[in-house]
Each structure stands twice: as C-alpha cells, then as structure tokens.
Design a protein around this motif. Structure first.
Motif, short mmCIF file in Angstrom:
data_model
loop_
_atom_site.label_atom_id
_atom_site.label_comp_id
_atom_site.label_asym_id
_atom_site.label_seq_id
_atom_site.Cartn_x
_atom_site.Cartn_y
_atom_site.Cartn_z
N SER A 157 -21.98 11.85 -19.24
CA SER A 157 -23.40 12.21 -19.31
C SER A 157 -24.27 10.97 -19.42
N GLU A 211 -26.63 9.34 -6.15
CA GLU A 211 -27.25 10.46 -6.89
C GLU A 211 -26.39 10.94 -8.06
N TYR A 212 -25.78 9.97 -8.78
CA TYR A 212 -25.07 10.34 -10.00
C TYR A 212 -26.08 10.83 -11.02
N GLN A 213 -25.70 11.85 -11.76
CA GLN A 213 -26.60 12.42 -12.77
C GLN A 213 -26.49 11.70 -14.12
N THR A 214 -25.50 10.80 -14.23
CA THR A 214 -25.28 10.05 -15.47
C THR A 214 -26.55 9.27 -15.84
N GLN A 215 -26.95 9.39 -17.10
CA GLN A 215 -28.17 8.68 -17.52
C GLN A 215 -27.83 7.33 -18.15
N HIS A 266 -33.31 5.47 -17.86
CA HIS A 266 -33.67 6.78 -18.43
C HIS A 266 -34.03 6.67 -19.90
#
Ligand code: E4P
Length: 217
Positions: free
Chosen positions: A124, A155-159, A180
């Motif tokens: 995450s 486009e990895y969702q890892t913040q 982020h």
C-alpha cells in the motif's frame, strides 16, 4: 500532500492534532523505545487519538514471523498499517498480507528499484528514507522523483511516504514533486509554520493596533 507525524510521542501527536493538519502517524522500533513506555500501552493511546493510518513495524526477519506479527498488530485497530522491511522475506510477507487485506508500508527503501519490487508485491505504501540517503552524500529526493516516475509509468497504486525527513526543504521538494505523503518529526512540522517576516509583521500590527482609539475588542 498528506502530512504524517513520524513519532510515538503522544504529547506531540496531541498537540499536532489540535492544528488539524495530521493525516496519519508513522512509528518504528527506535521511536517506540524513545518513549520509554511499553509498546502496547503507547500504541493503543496513539490509535485512540489518530483516525488516519498508523504504521507499526514488525521485528521478525523471516516472512512467517512477520506475517504472524502483522496479523496481531492489525487487530489493534482498523487503521493499522504494518511496516515491513525491504528484504526478500519482507516482500514475501507483503504479498500474503495484502492478499488478506492488511495494509503494508515497505520501509527502509533506499533505491527506486526496491520501491518497484514493493509496488509489484502490492504494498500500500513505500517509505524512501531521504535523510539517511543524504547522510551518505547521495541525494534522497532524487530517489523519490524516480520512484514517482516509475509508479506513474505503470499506474501503481502504491503511495509514496517520504520518510527520514530532516528539514522543511525535504517537505517542500516532496510537495513539488507530488509525493503522496511526507512523514516528518514534530520539530519539522513546527518549523513549517515559521517565517521571521510573519513574526515581525504580527508584532507591528499589534503595536499599531494599540494606537487605534476606539477598539471593538
Ligand atoms: C519512517 O517511517 C521512519 O520512521 C523514519 O522516517 C526514519 O527516520 P530517521 O532516519 O530520522 O530515523
């Protein structure tokens, strides 16, 4: 950009929460030990205060042990994020934990390719340690910029949590490059408020206000 407080000091967290600026908290074994208090006592207090994500770190070094600890930590609160070190065993654990719905924050990231692996494992969050990279005469913020580029390419969702923050310039550059989250010590958050011209300007306004004949308050 979200602001996390990098501390286990409850008094600092309380004061910063009053400003309404704190979106989460990150801790590590060093920060917990600095409080001189028991782990569960201090963590439960933090979790009662903070609504946003609170990172708590595992101390096992094998995947099985990390998974066991992570499951226990995640029972302490819905907002617990489990910090997992960037190792082969850690990445194995991330895959399992994220599959179980336990959010992970891969810590001790010192290169963009480490962050790539963590993102591929489904973490995450990743925490690049900018200050410690600067300490060895490298440029911590360059690593953050590269991670940002890689994550947006695929486009990895890892913040990205910019960590090991030492001064306001780290915060400024993190915000400019669109990280982020920036997690910072209480001292750095306080420094962000400050400018000498604000102090001088306020002093002058208050002095001049004294000269106003009929004041409403
Ligand atoms: C990250 O989450 C760590 O807790 C922290 O930022 C480490 O910072 P340090 O290099 O000041 O110990």
């Amino acid at each position: 950009m979200k602001i996390f407080l990098d501390t286990a000091n409850v008094d600092e967290i309380k004061e910063a929460l009053e400003w309404g600026l704190v979106d989460g908290v990150t801790t590590n074994p060093t920060l917990i030990s600095k409080t001189g208090r028991g782990f569960e006592e201090v963590v439960r207090e933090i979790l009662e205060l903070v609504e946003g994500p609170v990172s708590l770190e595992v101390v096992s070094t094998d995947a099985e042990g990390m998974i066991r600890e992570a499951r226990r930590l995640s029972e302490l609160g819905e907002n617990v994020v489990v910090k997992i070190p960037m190792t082969e065993e850690g990445i194995k654990a991330v895959k399992v934990l994220e599959g179980e719905g336990i959010a992970t924050n891969v810590t001790l990231i010192f290169s963009p390719t480490q962050a790539l692996l963590a993102a591929k494992a489904g973490a995450s969050y990743v925490s690049p340690f900018v200050g410690r990279i600067d300490d060895i005469s490298w440029d911590g913020l360059t690593i953050v910029r590269e991670i940002r580029e890689i994550f947006s390419n695929y486009e990895y969702q890892t913040q990205i949590i910019v960590a090991s923050v030492r001064h306001p310039k780290h915060v400024l550059e993190s915000a400019k490059m669109g990280a982020h989250i920036c997690t910072m010590p209480f001292k750095v958050l306080k420094q962000l408020f400050k400018h000498p011209l604000t102090d001088v300007g306020l002093k002058r306004f208050l002095e001049d206000w004294e000269k106003v004949p009929q004041k409403p308050f």
